[in-house]
Design an enzyme around this catalytic site. Structure first.
Site, PDB file in Angstrom:
ATOM      1  N   GLU A   7       0.824  -1.202   0.000  1.00 10.62           N
ATOM      2  CA  GLU A   7       0.000   0.000   0.000  1.00 10.62           C
ATOM      3  C   GLU A   7       0.864   1.262   0.000  1.00 10.62           C
ATOM      4  O   GLU A   7       0.516   2.252  -0.645  1.00 10.62           O
ATOM      5  CB  GLU A   7      -0.911   0.000   1.230  1.00 10.62           C
ATOM      6  CG  GLU A   7      -1.976  -1.077   1.228  1.00 10.62           C
ATOM      7  CD  GLU A   7      -1.452  -2.422   1.710  1.00 10.62           C
ATOM      8  OE1 GLU A   7      -2.202  -3.401   1.614  1.00 10.62           O
ATOM      9  OE2 GLU A   7      -0.283  -2.488   2.157  1.00 10.62           O
TER      10      GLU A   7
ATOM     11  N   PRO B  20       9.654 -15.457  -2.956  1.00  8.00           N
ATOM     12  CA  PRO B  20       8.547 -15.653  -2.012  1.00  8.00           C
ATOM     13  C   PRO B  20       8.072 -14.308  -1.456  1.00  8.00           C
ATOM     14  O   PRO B  20       8.867 -13.382  -1.264  1.00  8.00           O
ATOM     15  CB  PRO B  20       9.159 -16.514  -0.903  1.00  8.00           C
ATOM     16  CG  PRO B  20      10.363 -17.159  -1.533  1.00  8.00           C
ATOM     17  CD  PRO B  20      10.879 -16.135  -2.514  1.00  8.00           C
ATOM     18  N   ARG B  21       6.783 -14.222  -1.200  1.00  8.94           N
ATOM     19  CA  ARG B  21       6.242 -12.971  -0.669  1.00  8.94           C
ATOM     20  C   ARG B  21       6.682 -12.748   0.774  1.00  8.94           C
ATOM     21  O   ARG B  21       6.974 -11.619   1.169  1.00  8.94           O
ATOM     22  CB  ARG B  21       4.724 -12.977  -0.758  1.00  8.94           C
ATOM     23  CG  ARG B  21       4.077 -11.661  -0.283  1.00  8.94           C
ATOM     24  CD  ARG B  21       2.609 -11.623  -0.618  1.00  8.94           C
ATOM     25  NE  ARG B  21       1.984 -10.386  -0.174  1.00  8.94           N
ATOM     26  CZ  ARG B  21       1.972  -9.252  -0.868  1.00  8.94           C
ATOM     27  NH1 ARG B  21       2.589  -9.202  -2.033  1.00  8.94           N
ATOM     28  NH2 ARG B  21       1.358  -8.173  -0.402  1.00  8.94           N
TER      29      ARG B  21
ATOM     30  N   LEU C 250      14.228  -8.126   0.421  1.00  7.75           N
ATOM     31  CA  LEU C 250      13.055  -7.260   0.401  1.00  7.75           C
ATOM     32  C   LEU C 250      13.401  -5.963  -0.316  1.00  7.75           C
ATOM     33  O   LEU C 250      14.538  -5.503  -0.284  1.00  7.75           O
ATOM     34  CB  LEU C 250      12.594  -6.957   1.829  1.00  7.75           C
ATOM     35  CG  LEU C 250      12.084  -8.148   2.647  1.00  7.75           C
ATOM     36  CD1 LEU C 250      11.797  -7.716   4.078  1.00  7.75           C
ATOM     37  CD2 LEU C 250      10.840  -8.754   2.020  1.00  7.75           C
ATOM     38  N   GLY C 251      12.416  -5.373  -0.966  1.00  8.80           N
ATOM     39  CA  GLY C 251      12.607  -4.076  -1.594  1.00  8.80           C
ATOM     40  C   GLY C 251      13.307  -4.109  -2.931  1.00  8.80           C
ATOM     41  O   GLY C 251      13.676  -3.044  -3.455  1.00  8.80           O
ATOM     42  N   GLU C 252      13.486  -5.295  -3.504  1.00 10.54           N
ATOM     43  CA  GLU C 252      14.213  -5.399  -4.770  1.00 10.54           C
ATOM     44  C   GLU C 252      13.369  -6.049  -5.869  1.00 10.54           C
ATOM     45  O   GLU C 252      13.900  -6.537  -6.861  1.00 10.54           O
ATOM     46  CB  GLU C 252      15.507  -6.198  -4.568  1.00 10.54           C
ATOM     47  CG  GLU C 252      16.495  -5.497  -3.650  1.00 10.54           C
ATOM     48  CD  GLU C 252      17.767  -6.282  -3.390  1.00 10.54           C
ATOM     49  OE1 GLU C 252      18.750  -5.670  -2.941  1.00 10.54           O
ATOM     50  OE2 GLU C 252      17.786  -7.513  -3.636  1.00 10.54           O
TER      51      GLU C 252
ATOM     52  N   ASN D 144      -0.702  -8.030  -7.051  1.00 14.75           N
ATOM     53  CA  ASN D 144      -0.866  -7.038  -8.105  1.00 14.75           C
ATOM     54  C   ASN D 144      -0.022  -7.334  -9.345  1.00 14.75           C
ATOM     55  O   ASN D 144       1.127  -7.775  -9.237  1.00 14.75           O
ATOM     56  CB  ASN D 144      -0.546  -5.647  -7.573  1.00 14.75           C
ATOM     57  CG  ASN D 144      -1.384  -4.599  -8.267  1.00 14.75           C
ATOM     58  OD1 ASN D 144      -1.118  -4.247  -9.402  1.00 14.75           O
ATOM     59  ND2 ASN D 144      -2.428  -4.128  -7.599  1.00 14.75           N
TER      60      ASN D 144
ATOM     61  N   ILE E 255       0.500  -4.917 -11.713  1.00 13.13           N
ATOM     62  CA  ILE E 255       0.902  -3.649 -12.327  1.00 13.13           C
ATOM     63  C   ILE E 255       2.407  -3.506 -12.412  1.00 13.13           C
ATOM     64  O   ILE E 255       2.940  -3.025 -13.424  1.00 13.13           O
ATOM     65  CB  ILE E 255       0.266  -2.463 -11.576  1.00 13.13           C
ATOM     66  CG1 ILE E 255      -1.243  -2.480 -11.771  1.00 13.13           C
ATOM     67  CG2 ILE E 255       0.837  -1.130 -12.046  1.00 13.13           C
ATOM     68  CD1 ILE E 255      -1.996  -1.476 -10.948  1.00 13.13           C
ATOM     69  N   GLU E 256       3.139  -3.923 -11.357  1.00 12.84           N
ATOM     70  CA  GLU E 256       4.587  -3.750 -11.362  1.00 12.84           C
ATOM     71  C   GLU E 256       5.248  -4.424 -12.569  1.00 12.84           C
ATOM     72  O   GLU E 256       6.047  -3.790 -13.265  1.00 12.84           O
ATOM     73  CB  GLU E 256       5.188  -4.243 -10.052  1.00 12.84           C
ATOM     74  CG  GLU E 256       4.958  -3.312  -8.875  1.00 12.84           C
ATOM     75  CD  GLU E 256       3.560  -3.437  -8.265  1.00 12.84           C
ATOM     76  OE1 GLU E 256       2.778  -4.286  -8.752  1.00 12.84           O
ATOM     77  OE2 GLU E 256       3.255  -2.690  -7.324  1.00 12.84           O
TER      78      GLU E 256
END
Length: 441
Positions: A64, A278-279, A326-328, A352, A354-355
């Site tokens: 978000e 993995p999420r 994370l963040g990549e 999502n 969209i990315e």
């Protein structure tokens, strides 16, 4: 009357469950100390002064947050102040990194959202006196809603969607959610279909502004790192990324990877190079073990790439790169030729799309796409995203040669950009045209 009785019950429920909530945070804090850091903020006590008369946004976690980056930057660029609240450390850490300069200057604050108790939110509203509140997506927290109303703060769902599953359940089984939604001051929603659903449960002031994620910035450093690395990853091999895979579909993905790689090699053609992200960080080790137990050669991002995403050892002969960071995500997506978006093979639904589309990558996902009904329906109609029914269908889709879909994706994106600017205009219409006194009444 029914809603008043529900709120009494809800307050009693929180009083009873608060010890369990604190125990949950303590247990999560054993693995991630940020869960229990600044704990007083969760009760509405803040050690530093918050920006006054700010625009308040609430983002549960990192997804978000990133959807709203372009909107937040527009708000900050014109000199407004922002208070951004979170529930999870991932979102808070990302916001703190993204907006470090604005936080340092005092133009912005990133803090925990209070527990959903009226007295906690009363303290929060006294601490920052926001002009408007914008919970991102669909966050139905009764105390937040009623405390905002009592404080005269117009509370608008932002980038909101009302997916068909929750909508049907709320209309049939969960009337209290309908009642709470109807008490919002309004909503800025993703599509006309979403607007119609919100209207059916009694919400007023619903404006169609579009999907904020289409405006999110693509980190140039991650894209540059991927472009530098890509030639070393065996140019003759297709690269397929599994983005945000979740626990309930891991075995399916491992089986697909094993079977597809074996089929390609038996046919004498290069097998794809897979990137599996993995999420949940707590699934990194488990997924690595599953892949290795299936006989696949696996390397981990933490072992083969340095902090700048440069290789420290060759790994182009591996079957799978495990994205244990994370963040990549934009780095992993940029490396790929096509992307499988996770979640779609579980009832909780796909994440999502969209990315990857922003990076011109066609998308596959499983059959459960209700959380992303918009924009998945539109993307599928444009031919740039596809859901498949099961493991066999996914294998078949991966065997279909990849076509160049850049023009189709560009046309699809062109139809959907601009939600941040439209949302900002609607925010201005609320805070410029409605006094807090009127909203409270």
């Amino acid at each position: 009357m029914k809603l008043t009785l529900f709120m009494v019950f809800y307050r009693l429920l929180w009083a009873l469950l608060l010890p369990l909530v604190l125990l949950y945070l303590w247990r999560r804090g054993r693995r991630d100390p940020d869960y229990t850091g600044q704990l007083s903020e969760r009760f509405g006590f803040y050690s530093a002064s918050l920006p006054q008369q700010a625009i308040w946004l609430h983002a549960v976690s990192i997804g978000e947050t990133r959807s709203a980056i372009a909107l937040i930057r527009r708000i900050l660029a014109r000199g407004d102040k922002v208070v951004l609240t979170h529930f999870t450390p991932a979102g808070r850490r990302d916001s703190t990194r993204q907006f470090a300069a604005e936080i340092a200057s005092g133009q912005m604050a990133v803090v925990w959202a209070p527990f959903d108790m009226l007295w906690c939110y009363r303290r929060f509203f006294r601490a920052c006196q926001p002009q408007i509140g914008l919970p991102l997506e669909v966050e139905v927290w009764p105390a937040m809603i009623y405390a905002a109303r009592a404080a005269g703060v117009p509370l608008y769902m932002c980038n909101a969607q009302y997916a068909p599953g929750p909508f049907a359940r709320d209309r049939k089984w969960l009337p209290f959610r309908r009642w709470c939604i109807a008490v919002f001051a309004g909503a800025f929603v993703k599509s006309q279909g979403q607007a119609e659903r919100f209207a059916l449960v009694g919400l007023k002031n619903v404006k169609v502004t579009g999907e904020l994620r289409f405006d999110q910035p693509v980190p140039p450093a991650l894209i540059a790192a991927a472009q530098e690395l890509r030639p070393a990853l065996a140019p003759e091999r297709e690269i397929v990324a599994i983005a945000s895979g979740v626990e309930g579909e891991e075995d399916l993905y491992v089986a697909v990877l094993s079977q597809h790689i074996a089929t390609c090699r038996a046919a004498g053609r290069p097998a794809p190079f897979f990137i599996y992200v993995p999420r949940a960080p707590e699934r990194f080790d488990a997924v690595a073990a599953k892949l290795q137990n299936a006989g696949l050669s696996v390397c981990r991002r933490s072992d083969v790439l340095d902090a700048a995403l440069r290789p420290v050892t060759a790994f182009e002969d591996q079957d799978v790169l495990l994205g244990d960071s994370l963040g990549e995500m934009f780095f992993y997506l940029s490396l790929a030729d096509r992307v499988i978006v996770g979640g779609g093979f579980t009832l909780r639904g796909a994440h999502n799309i969209i990315e990857p589309l922003l990076l011109k990558k066609p998308v596959l996902t499983g059959p459960w796409v209700w959380p992303i009904e918009f924009p998945f329906t539109e993307a599928a109609a444009a031919g740039v995203a596809m859901s498949v029914a099961d493991q066999d269908a996914l294998l078949h889709a991966l065997n279909v040669p990849l076509a160049n879909q850049t023009a189709q994706i560009d046309a699809f994106l062109a139809q959907h950009i601009g939600a941040s600017e439209r949302t900002l205009r609607e925010i201005d219409a609320v805070i410029g045209g409605t006094s807090k006194t009127n909203v409270a009444q």
